[in-house]
Design a protein around this motif. Structure first.
Motif, PDB file in Angstrom:
ATOM      1  N   THR A 393       8.391   4.807 -43.395  1.00  0.00           N
ATOM      2  CA  THR A 393       7.406   4.964 -42.317  1.00  0.00           C
ATOM      3  C   THR A 393       6.135   5.126 -43.036  1.00  0.00           C
ATOM      4  O   THR A 393       5.090   4.515 -42.782  1.00  0.00           O
ATOM      5  N   ASP A 394       6.123   6.067 -43.933  1.00  0.00           N
ATOM      6  CA  ASP A 394       4.724   6.538 -44.732  1.00  0.00           C
ATOM      7  C   ASP A 394       4.343   5.390 -45.574  1.00  0.00           C
ATOM      8  O   ASP A 394       3.314   5.173 -45.817  1.00  0.00           O
ATOM      9  N   GLU A 395       5.426   4.969 -46.606  1.00  0.00           N
ATOM     10  CA  GLU A 395       4.885   3.913 -47.826  1.00  0.00           C
ATOM     11  C   GLU A 395       5.353   2.646 -47.576  1.00  0.00           C
ATOM     12  O   GLU A 395       4.947   1.662 -47.972  1.00  0.00           O
ATOM     13  N   GLU A 396       6.752   2.617 -47.409  1.00  0.00           N
ATOM     14  CA  GLU A 396       7.275   1.128 -47.488  1.00  0.00           C
ATOM     15  C   GLU A 396       7.768   0.685 -46.150  1.00  0.00           C
ATOM     16  O   GLU A 396       9.074   0.289 -46.137  1.00  0.00           O
ATOM     17  N   LEU A 397       7.255   0.672 -45.273  1.00  0.00           N
ATOM     18  CA  LEU A 397       7.534   0.122 -44.064  1.00  0.00           C
ATOM     19  C   LEU A 397       7.733  -1.380 -44.120  1.00  0.00           C
ATOM     20  O   LEU A 397       8.487  -2.192 -43.577  1.00  0.00           O
ATOM     21  N   HIS A 398       6.899  -1.842 -44.979  1.00  0.00           N
ATOM     22  CA  HIS A 398       6.954  -3.633 -44.830  1.00  0.00           C
ATOM     23  C   HIS A 398       7.103  -3.724 -46.601  1.00  0.00           C
ATOM     24  O   HIS A 398       6.604  -3.185 -47.447  1.00  0.00           O
ATOM     25  N   ASP A 399       7.897  -4.834 -46.856  1.00  0.00           N
ATOM     26  CA  ASP A 399       8.460  -4.983 -48.052  1.00  0.00           C
ATOM     27  C   ASP A 399       8.668  -6.789 -48.155  1.00  0.00           C
ATOM     28  O   ASP A 399       8.988  -7.222 -47.066  1.00  0.00           O
ATOM     29  N   TRP A 400       8.799  -7.286 -49.311  1.00  0.00           N
ATOM     30  CA  TRP A 400       9.003  -8.536 -49.582  1.00  0.00           C
ATOM     31  C   TRP A 400      10.344  -8.902 -49.658  1.00  0.00           C
ATOM     32  O   TRP A 400      11.162  -8.033 -50.067  1.00  0.00           O
ATOM     33  N   GLU A 401      11.033 -10.047 -48.919  1.00  0.00           N
ATOM     34  CA  GLU A 401      12.304 -10.439 -49.076  1.00  0.00           C
ATOM     35  C   GLU A 401      12.514 -11.897 -49.266  1.00  0.00           C
ATOM     36  O   GLU A 401      11.595 -12.912 -48.685  1.00  0.00           O
ATOM     37  N   TYR A 402      13.365 -12.387 -49.793  1.00  0.00           N
ATOM     38  CA  TYR A 402      13.786 -13.860 -49.874  1.00  0.00           C
ATOM     39  C   TYR A 402      14.423 -14.216 -48.534  1.00  0.00           C
ATOM     40  O   TYR A 402      15.367 -13.496 -48.055  1.00  0.00           O
ATOM     41  N   GLU A 403      13.946 -15.282 -48.037  1.00  0.00           N
ATOM     42  CA  GLU A 403      14.428 -15.672 -46.665  1.00  0.00           C
ATOM     43  C   GLU A 403      14.974 -17.239 -46.829  1.00  0.00           C
ATOM     44  O   GLU A 403      14.192 -18.179 -46.578  1.00  0.00           O
ATOM     45  N   GLY A 404      15.981 -17.409 -47.384  1.00  0.00           N
ATOM     46  CA  GLY A 404      16.665 -18.693 -47.841  1.00  0.00           C
ATOM     47  C   GLY A 404      15.965 -19.682 -48.692  1.00  0.00           C
ATOM     48  O   GLY A 404      14.896 -19.189 -49.481  1.00  0.00           O
ATOM     49  N   PHE A 405      16.184 -20.846 -48.572  1.00  0.00           N
ATOM     50  CA  PHE A 405      15.433 -21.938 -49.447  1.00  0.00           C
ATOM     51  C   PHE A 405      14.901 -23.013 -48.481  1.00  0.00           C
ATOM     52  O   PHE A 405      15.369 -23.328 -47.468  1.00  0.00           O
ATOM     53  N   THR A 406      13.853 -23.643 -49.251  1.00  0.00           N
ATOM     54  CA  THR A 406      13.258 -24.876 -48.307  1.00  0.00           C
ATOM     55  C   THR A 406      14.376 -25.814 -48.335  1.00  0.00           C
ATOM     56  O   THR A 406      15.256 -25.918 -49.096  1.00  0.00           O
ATOM     57  N   GLU A 407      13.822 -27.231 -47.792  1.00  0.00           N
ATOM     58  CA  GLU A 407      14.898 -28.262 -47.817  1.00  0.00           C
ATOM     59  C   GLU A 407      14.649 -29.091 -49.263  1.00  0.00           C
ATOM     60  O   GLU A 407      13.793 -28.672 -50.126  1.00  0.00           O
ATOM     61  N   CYS A 408      15.825 -29.557 -49.604  1.00  0.00           N
ATOM     62  CA  CYS A 408      16.016 -30.255 -50.587  1.00  0.00           C
ATOM     63  C   CYS A 408      14.609 -31.316 -51.024  1.00  0.00           C
ATOM     64  O   CYS A 408      14.309 -32.161 -50.081  1.00  0.00           O
ATOM     65  N   SER A 409      14.265 -31.412 -52.319  1.00  0.00           N
ATOM     66  CA  SER A 409      12.924 -32.243 -52.437  1.00  0.00           C
ATOM     67  C   SER A 409      13.321 -33.671 -52.407  1.00  0.00           C
ATOM     68  O   SER A 409      12.411 -34.623 -52.357  1.00  0.00           O
ATOM     69  N   GLU A 433       2.771 -10.590 -40.990  1.00  0.00           N
ATOM     70  CA  GLU A 433       1.735 -10.967 -41.618  1.00  0.00           C
ATOM     71  C   GLU A 433       1.835 -10.591 -43.291  1.00  0.00           C
ATOM     72  O   GLU A 433       2.207  -9.293 -43.498  1.00  0.00           O
ATOM     73  N   GLU A 434       1.572 -11.459 -44.292  1.00  0.00           N
ATOM     74  CA  GLU A 434       1.783 -11.092 -45.695  1.00  0.00           C
ATOM     75  C   GLU A 434       0.909 -10.078 -46.042  1.00  0.00           C
ATOM     76  O   GLU A 434       1.161  -9.341 -47.009  1.00  0.00           O
ATOM     77  N   GLY A 435      -0.414  -9.857 -45.263  1.00  0.00           N
ATOM     78  CA  GLY A 435      -1.324  -8.765 -45.897  1.00  0.00           C
ATOM     79  C   GLY A 435      -0.703  -7.348 -45.595  1.00  0.00           C
ATOM     80  O   GLY A 435      -1.140  -6.368 -46.264  1.00  0.00           O
ATOM     81  N   LEU A 436       0.380  -7.000 -45.106  1.00  0.00           N
ATOM     82  CA  LEU A 436       0.949  -5.879 -44.581  1.00  0.00           C
ATOM     83  C   LEU A 436       1.731  -5.398 -45.911  1.00  0.00           C
ATOM     84  O   LEU A 436       2.010  -4.301 -46.027  1.00  0.00           O
ATOM     85  N   CYS A 437       2.312  -6.380 -46.848  1.00  0.00           N
ATOM     86  CA  CYS A 437       3.004  -6.060 -47.948  1.00  0.00           C
ATOM     87  C   CYS A 437       2.133  -5.851 -49.293  1.00  0.00           C
ATOM     88  O   CYS A 437       0.930  -6.619 -49.351  1.00  0.00           O
ATOM     89  N   THR A 438       2.615  -5.073 -49.935  1.00  0.00           N
ATOM     90  CA  THR A 438       1.891  -4.862 -51.395  1.00  0.00           C
ATOM     91  C   THR A 438       1.943  -6.333 -52.056  1.00  0.00           C
ATOM     92  O   THR A 438       2.829  -6.753 -52.673  1.00  0.00           O
ATOM     93  N   SER A 439       0.742  -6.756 -52.592  1.00  0.00           N
ATOM     94  CA  SER A 439       0.712  -8.138 -53.537  1.00  0.00           C
ATOM     95  C   SER A 439       1.485  -8.046 -54.636  1.00  0.00           C
ATOM     96  O   SER A 439       2.217  -9.062 -54.992  1.00  0.00           O
ATOM     97  N   HIS A 440       1.257  -6.810 -55.438  1.00  0.00           N
ATOM     98  CA  HIS A 440       1.704  -6.914 -56.624  1.00  0.00           C
ATOM     99  C   HIS A 440       3.342  -6.691 -56.868  1.00  0.00           C
ATOM    100  O   HIS A 440       4.001  -6.914 -57.876  1.00  0.00           O
ATOM    101  N   ARG A 441       4.122  -6.387 -55.596  1.00  0.00           N
ATOM    102  CA  ARG A 441       5.281  -6.358 -55.660  1.00  0.00           C
ATOM    103  C   ARG A 441       6.012  -7.599 -55.012  1.00  0.00           C
ATOM    104  O   ARG A 441       7.112  -7.737 -54.917  1.00  0.00           O
ATOM    105  N   ARG A 442       5.099  -8.491 -54.940  1.00  0.00           N
ATOM    106  CA  ARG A 442       5.581  -9.947 -54.528  1.00  0.00           C
ATOM    107  C   ARG A 442       6.843 -10.229 -55.521  1.00  0.00           C
ATOM    108  O   ARG A 442       6.326 -10.435 -56.808  1.00  0.00           O
TER     109      ARG A 442
END
Length: 1485
Positions: A393-409, A433-442
């Protein structure tokens, strides 16, 4: 080979295993003695009590393995012996051809290395392997002993020598194999070589090796199989539940079964794939597939990214380093090298990166090692869970995660998928929104391959099935949608400059297999993306200026043969493709296209005599004028170059014929001149420029009808600061650059010449001005030009038509062109010195000629020049009308013909007779009986030849004379004949001269004058040493001492005034300068020239005079001269005034009488004269040809008499009136009879322009033949033809016409003209030629016969066809110009030339039988390889055979050939032909 195996006795039998080349295996047991046939090989086994022997006679039919089983512990011995037979032996050849075709020769045999197995000849080195092989000695026998026919001058010698080894085939090493595996080829080249006695091997013609067959030049190589990928078994899944990964090792295995690399990376099987465990996971901690741990992952990853090194340079990456961070996002690094596999050593070599093609693989990438800190575990229990929640709640309420893959090219054939990264609320698991996550941890971007749809795999097999059934267009769209454009290479640019276009092919393709990159072309509507460009611009830059022709105008005639003209413009194509018209001067250095061509129309029915069309043409003077002093006004004629001083006023005349002077137009730099107060065009057509400014420099063009002539003005002067050329619309974009500059240097940096406006004479003019020593006092300064231009005066008075250029130096343009041509014909390192010498010689010739014509003036100490009036120097007149100019009767000034270039070093001779050309310096050695200097010059009128020695007329005698061709002949030349000789060729249009100095054995020679020189009307004097010089008090005197010798002599001066003393006057450039001469400067000046071969001295006597006011105050046009005992020669213009002084003192005062050609003046009534100053001065006014000759004065008193002489040569131009000219018309009222004026020079008619400076006598025209003209038919012009080809009709109007005495034109009935004959026709056919034209095919390949270096020929076909395209016989196009069907072209295939080798030693030291040869071959200049001799046939083939040492043989016993040592070794001395030639070597035997 044969094998022999010996062993000690045993109890167990022999075991013999065999394996044939076909792979058949066998096993035999040998226990008893005997012969056994095994695999086409006889095996002889012998068993003894103490040993066993196994023999197999070769060749063996299989591989044999001998196995022996030992059962005892005793020591045993196995001895293996094999015998290899000799398969290469020497074999004696037959006798070679006889060495001579008749008269007795010899022939011999040789030995060749022979392969017994293949029964063929091989190189000699194969027989050198066996010491037992001994090469047999050659056998010798006589042949062709019949005598030669009497007509033969010498025997025909064979092209090989008796004792040389025979020519043989030599091969280069095999080239690298064309492929590294799978079967390739390699080649080598063969050449015929010959080895001499010194062991040197040289190439010879191939026919000399025809006795021996060539070895193979191509052979197979690397026939083993190529490396193939070998996949190992899959590992177990990396997870026990859910989705994971599994790996396998893929190796590249070669034909030896070794993992060595070299496989096709595109065909490599994948090393990683997804796997699913049968047990589902209750709560997956990761959405990413679980990666494998070491060692499986590391091994698979390294093998996957490994790039094998090949024989082509390529980038080879190393293994990625560990991630820079143990958790979160980090980086990985690796090294990438450019490497190549060396096939011959199987080693890898590093290369520079620019040797490898394609993009360099990346050396840095991101890596992710999992979450950091408390992310590594999950909460256990309620307490931990609460702590984790509060922390998130204080520091890492939002974080980056992988959400599957795009369609085959790719929808088929395999593609890529990219991992989707989202910002996730860790509590609610909702994407925010992506702004809530720390950019350097992407986390980093991840890609994975996506397997093809099974349907697509089925489609690939189905497509192959369609192809096997030859179905060309299968229904591909029902399987997948292609999405791939493929573009070809850009074509070459359609234009080399301006703007061109490039095109390429772009097709829509379907990817069938990603591994094999196999595609198929489909329709363009199947590609989803936009189509790449198929056209692009190229070469977008301005083209250089060039001539652009317009369309040809109509034929000048309506029937028969005529001409067509065309207009050309100087244009260039800019970078936008727009054509820009330029000033014609921009293209002046380019060859101009043909402006006129012939044309042929239908034959005329009644050819009439063509009426000549009178067109205007201009007169011009091809001169270069250099202004040497400030002058108020100067006048010139068009056609020349003028280098003028600013503020001078100039008049440029434009004389012409057949055009009214009011119609003359003037242009400057291509633009029409508008009148102003500064620049005016008079009604007489000449141009006036008042007070020259910097902006007045340029090209002035006089235009009279179709004719035009240029006059170029450039300004000279001294400048203390840089000068910027005034801007203007005509000059700012014109790069007037001289294409060739003389290699002379001007050391005075302040001497300045206006830039721009092309003139090839700039360098010569600057060098002349500097050598003449002109300074700001003469030329003025350019610094004040700006103010002078602002304060220029108004229009000055008109100058009239007289010609006056009182202070200019005039030089023929041809003379300067000759200097430029001579300079650039010299080697580059000699051009500078040669140019300096030619310009110095030109300066000397101009000065000498001025002194000759004006002995009372000339070049003075301050280096200012005597007035050079245009009247005194008739110039070459050329006509702008080409018909007049090209006439054989045109007048031409003298010009030297085949005279060689002036040599920098003297030409030495020690023979009894020397013949050379003037212009060459001559150095005599020893006694010379005859010396001839040729002087060959041409011109019209024929030039007269005059010779001068040391600047004075050469007097001929018994030894020194003139040959009929004008050459100088000196018999038995001695010391008195040494000196400077100059030949001058002159006619009424000008003169040319060349000089030579003649010296004896290199001893110095001084250019010395022996005549008396008197200078009365000039304050500055220059004279050569040796003469008596008389000048006025206060004059400036320069005494020159010009000396030559080998080596260059050193000059020193002394002064004699009662006694010898050192010179107290300054000496500069070996000349003494006497300034403001006074009586103490009177005396003798002695010049001494010395070098290693001797010295010579010459003395000049300087006398100072006080003079009468009549001589000191004379005006222009008056010649003043003194009579002398030796006689003074003066050339005087017709109509001028002459003052002759006879100042003789005595006591009592002498009485003076005057004579003309020996007759007293008092008896000559037709001579106008006046005696002044007590008969001491004779004044002759308006001299004419009557005055030509000797004028003498006789002084008498009681003590004796004294006679002094002056020789007057009267020359010049005058007008002559023809009193009986024909009437200009036979009837009507326009007949005029005008007296015709002719220009005469010494009684000979010359061109009228030569008399332009002489006032014309007034001639009044008279009317004549004023009466009615008889009736005549008046014919109007023909109308245009009704058709351009195929036959048409044209008409004209025909009327009866009469001109009355009043000038009226009256039309009469046709009956009045019937007496003239049949009425002319008013209709005629026209353009009857067929409507055919030549058509050409495209030029063929440049593969014809070589006609020069890199020059061949190409051809095309020519067809005659109608304009409708129907072919017709060539005769239908016979009246049209035939286009060429062949032309030269450039090709590297003809980049060959003859190359010759060194001559072999001569076969004899004397006599007539010696000869020597050398190698001559046709060599490609770039590769250095020999080619076919036909490719060099454009140049004569150098000789490869010649006689040598043809001197008479002496009778004493000695060797006459270089091979006598071999004759002695071979014991051939008993043969007569060898015993004679090797007499000295055979004496002991």
């Amino acid at each position: 080979r044969s094998d022999n195996l010996q062993t000690q006795p045993r109890s167990s039998p022999f075991h013999l295993e065999s394996k044939t080349l076909q792979g058949h295996k066998g096993e035999n047991s040998l226990s008893t003695s005997g012969s056994y046939p095994i695999e086409n090989t006889t095996v002889d086994f012998q068993k003894f009590a103490d040993k066993e022997i196994l023999r197999m006679s070769g060749p063996l039919g299989a591989d044999f393995t001998v196995k022996i089983h030992y059962v005892s512990t005793l020591d045993s011995t196995v001895q293996f012996i094999f015998y290899q037979p000799i398969i290469h032996r020497w074999r004696e050849t037959d006798f070679f051809p006889c060495s001579a075709t008749c008269g007795g020769g010899y022939q011999l045999t040789s030995a060749e290395c022979f392969d017994l197995r293949s029964s063929r000849v091989v190189p000699d080195q194969y027989c050198h392997y066996y010491p037992e092989n001994v090469k047999s000695k050659p056998k010798l026998q006589e042949c062709n002993m019949d005598p030669c026919p009497a007509s033969d001058g010498f025997k025909q010698i064979m092209p090989y020598d008796l004792y040389h080894p025979l020519p043989r085939w030599d091969h280069t090493p095999w080239t690298a194999c064309s492929t590294s595996c799978g079967g390739g080829i390699q080649s080598r080249t063969a050449s015929c070589v010959e080895e001499d006695m010194q062991g040197n091997v040289v190439s010879v013609e191939e026919w000399k090796c025809t006795y021996a067959p060539k070895m193979a030049q191509v052979q197979p190589c690397n026939v083993f199989d190529c490396p193939k990928w070998l996949a190992q078994e899959w590992s177990s899944c990396t997870v026990t539940c859910g989705q994971g990964l599994r790996y396998r090792v893929v190796l590249c295995i070669d034909h030896r079964g070794i993992h060595a690399g070299g496989c096709n990376p595109k065909a490599k099987p994948h090393i990683k794939e997804d796997c699913v465990a049968p047990i589902p996971c209750y709560k997956p901690k990761e959405k990413l597939p679980v990666e494998a741990k070491l060692p499986w992952y590391k091994q698979a990853q390294e093998l996957d990214e490994e790039t094998a090194v090949t024989e082509d340079p390529s980038f080879v990456p190393d293994v990625w380093s560990p991630c820079s961070r143990t958790c979160g996002v980090g980086t990985q690094q690796r090294t990438v090298k450019c490497q190549v596999l060396l096939s011959f050593s199987q080693t890898v070599a590093d290369l520079p990166e620019d040797e490898c093609e394609g993009p360099k693989p990346q050396v840095l990438q991101s890596c992710y090692s999992g979450p950091c800190g408390e992310e590594l575990h999950e909460p256990h229990g309620e307490e931990d869970e609460e702590l984790t929640v509060s922390h998130r709640t204080d520091e890492e309420l939002h974080d980056w995660e992988y959400e599957g893959f795009t369609e085959c090219s790719e929808s088929c054939g395999g593609g890529l998928q990219e991992a989707v990264v989202v910002c996730l609320n860790q509590q609610t698991r909702v994407i925010v929104e992506e702004g809530l996550c720390t950019s350097h941890r992407r986390p980093p971007s991840l890609l994975k391959t996506c397997q093809p749809d099974p349907l697509m795999t089925c489609f690939s097999f189905l497509l192959l099935f369609y192809r096997q059934l030859d179905i060309l267009n299968p229904p591909l769209h029902i399987f997948c949608l292609p999405d791939r454009w493929e573009a070809g290479k850009w074509s070459s640019c359609s234009a080399t400059c301006g703007v061109g276009l490039q095109t390429r092919d772009v097709v829509c393709t379907l990817l069938l297999s990603r591994e094999n990159n196999e595609t198929v072309v489909v329709s363009e509507d199947k590609c989803r993306h936009s189509k790449p460009a198929m056209v692009q611009a190229c070469n977008r830059f301005d083209c250089p200026p060039s001539w652009y022709p317009q369309d040809w105008q109509q034929c000048s005639v309506t029937c028969g043969e005529g001409t067509q003209s065309i207009s050309v413009f100087c244009r260039k194509m800019d970078r936008n493709g727009k054509s820009v018209t330029l000033n014609p001067g921009r293209c002046s250095s380019l060859p101009q296209p043909r402006l006129v061509r012939p044309c042929s129309l239908a034959p005329c029915t009644k050819p009439s005599k063509p009426v000549p069309k009178l067109t205007a043409y201009l007169f011009s003077l091809r001169k270069v004028y250099i202004q040497l002093r400030k002058e108020r006004r100067l006048q010139f004629v068009v056609g020349g170059y003028a280098f003028l001083i600013p503020t001078t006023s100039v008049v440029i005349r434009c004389p012409n014929r057949r055009l009214r002077k009011t119609l003359i137009r003037w242009e400057k730099d291509g633009e029409l001149l508008a009148g102003s107060s500064h620049l005016t065009v008079s009604p007489y057509g000449y141009l006036s420029i008042h007070h020259l400014r910097l902006s007045d420099a340029g090209i002035y063009t006089c235009i009279a009808g179709q004719a035009q002539e240029n006059f170029i003005i450039k300004l000279i002067g001294f400048k203390q600061k840089p000068v910027l050329h005034p801007p203007g619309p005509n000059l700012k974009d014109k790069p007037w650059i001289s294409p060739r500059n003389l290699p002379v240097s001007v050391h005075n940096a302040k001497l300045w010449l206006t830039p721009g406006h092309f003139s090839q004479y700039d360098d010569i003019v600057l060098h002349l001005i500097e050598k003449m020593g002109l300074d700001e006092e003469h030329l003025g300064s350019l610094d004040a030009l700006d103010s002078s231009e602002r304060n220029s005066s108004l229009l000055e008075d008109d100058f009239g038509l007289e010609v006056a250029a009182p202070m200019t130096l005039t030089i023929d343009q041809k003379r300067l062109d000759e200097i430029i041509k001579n300079v650039f014909s010299q080697p580059e390192e000699l051009q500078t010195s040669h140019a300096d010498k030619l310009i110095t010689q030109l300066l000397s010739e101009i000065h000498t000629d001025n002194v000759l014509k004006y002995p009372d003036g000339g070049f003075n100490a301050s280096n200012s020049w005597k007035s050079t009036d245009h009247k005194s120097h008739p110039s070459e007149a050329t006509l702008a009308n080409p018909e007049f100019r090209d006439s054989d009767k045109s007048f031409r000034p003298p010009v030297f013909g085949t005279t060689p270039h002036h040599q920098k070093r003297p030409q030495e001779t020690s023979s009894s007779e020397f013949v050379g050309h003037v212009g060459q310096d001559v150095l005599l050695h020893g006694r010379v009986n005859r010396l001839v200097l040729k002087c060959e010059a041409t011109g019209n009128p024929k030039p007269s030849i005059r010779w001068f020695k040391n600047g004075e007329h050469l007097h001929f005698g018994n030894r020194v004379g003139l040959l009929p061709d004008g050459s100088l002949q000196i018999l038995a030349p001695g010391a008195a004949d040494m000196g400077f000789y100059r030949c001058t060729a002159s006619n009424s249009l000008g003169f040319v001269s060349l000089s030579s100095h003649v010296t004896q054995g290199g001893k110095p020679v001084i250019r010395a004058s022996t005549s008396e020189r008197v200078f009365l009307n000039t304050s500055s004097v220059m004279a050569d040493v040796g003469s008596t010089v008389k000048v006025l008090l206060g004059a400036n005197v320069t005494l020159r001492c010009q000396a030559e010798g080998v080596p260059k002599p050193k000059i020193s001066w002394s002064f004699l005034h009662g006694k010898s003393e050192a010179i107290h006057h300054p000496v500069k450039n070996d000349s003494v300068l006497v300034s403001n001469a006074s009586l103490r400067d009177e005396g003798h000046y002695v010049c001494r020239a010395a070098n290693l071969h001797g010295q010579v001295t010459v003395m000049t006597h300087l006398l100072l005079l006080g003079m009468s006011l009549y001589f000191l105050l004379t005006g222009p046009g008056t010649h003043t001269l003194l009579s002398t005992e030796a006689g003074t020669t003066e050339m005087v213009n017709r109509g001028s005034t002459v003052l002759i002084g006879c100042f003789i003192q005595g006591h009592p005062t002498p009485r003076i009488s005057w004579f003309q050609n020996g007759k007293p003046l008092s008896l000559l009534s037709d001579l106008t004269y006046q005696l002044l100053e007590g008969n001491q001065i004779l004044q002759l006014s308006n001299v004419s040809s009557r005055t030509n000759g000797e004028v003498s004065c006789l002084a008498e008193n009681e003590a004796g008499t004294l006679l002094q002489r002056v020789l007057l040569l009267i020359h010049g131009h005058q007008w002559s009136v023809d009193d009986t000219p024909p009437c200009s018309a036979t009837c009507g009222n326009k007949g005029i009879r005008s007296a015709r004026l002719r220009c005469l020079f010494n009684g000979t008619e010359v061109d009228r322009v030569m008399c332009h400076h002489v006032p014309q006598p007034s001639v009044e025209p008279l009317a004549c033949n004023v009466r009615d003209c008889p009736p005549r038919w008046l014919l109007m012009p023909w109308s245009p033809c009704s058709r351009t080809c195929g036959g048409g009709v044209q008409s004209r109007r025909v009327t009866c016409h009469q001109v009355t005495a009043d000038g009226l034109s009256v039309t009469l009935p046709a009956e009045n003209c019937t007496s003239l004959g049949k009425r002319p026709t008013d209709l005629q056919p026209c353009n009857r030629m067929s409507c055919a034209e030549w058509t050409m095919s495209a030029w063929g390949q440049c593969n014809g016969q070589c006609v020069g270096l890199r020059q061949s020929t190409q051809h095309r076909q020519l067809f005659c066809q109608m304009k409708t395209g129907i072919p017709v016989p060539a005769s239908h196009c016979s009246g049209l110009p035939r286009p060429p069907i062949s032309r030269n072209c450039t090709t590297d295939a003809c980049n060959l030339q003859w190359r010759v080798g060194s001559w072999t030693p001569c076969t004899a030291t004397c006599g007539t039988s010696g000869f020597q040869t050398r190698r001559v071959e046709c060599i490609h200049l770039r590769s250095g390889k020999a080619g076919r001799e036909q490719l060099c046939s454009w140049k004569p083939r150098p000789a490869n055979w010649q006689h040598c040492n043809t001197g008479h043989c002496e009778t004493e016993c000695r060797d006459t050939t270089i091979y006598c040592e071999k004759v002695q070794q071979l014991k051939l001395c008993q043969l007569p032909q060898f015993g004679v030639r090797c007499c000295e070597s055979c004496k002991a035997t």
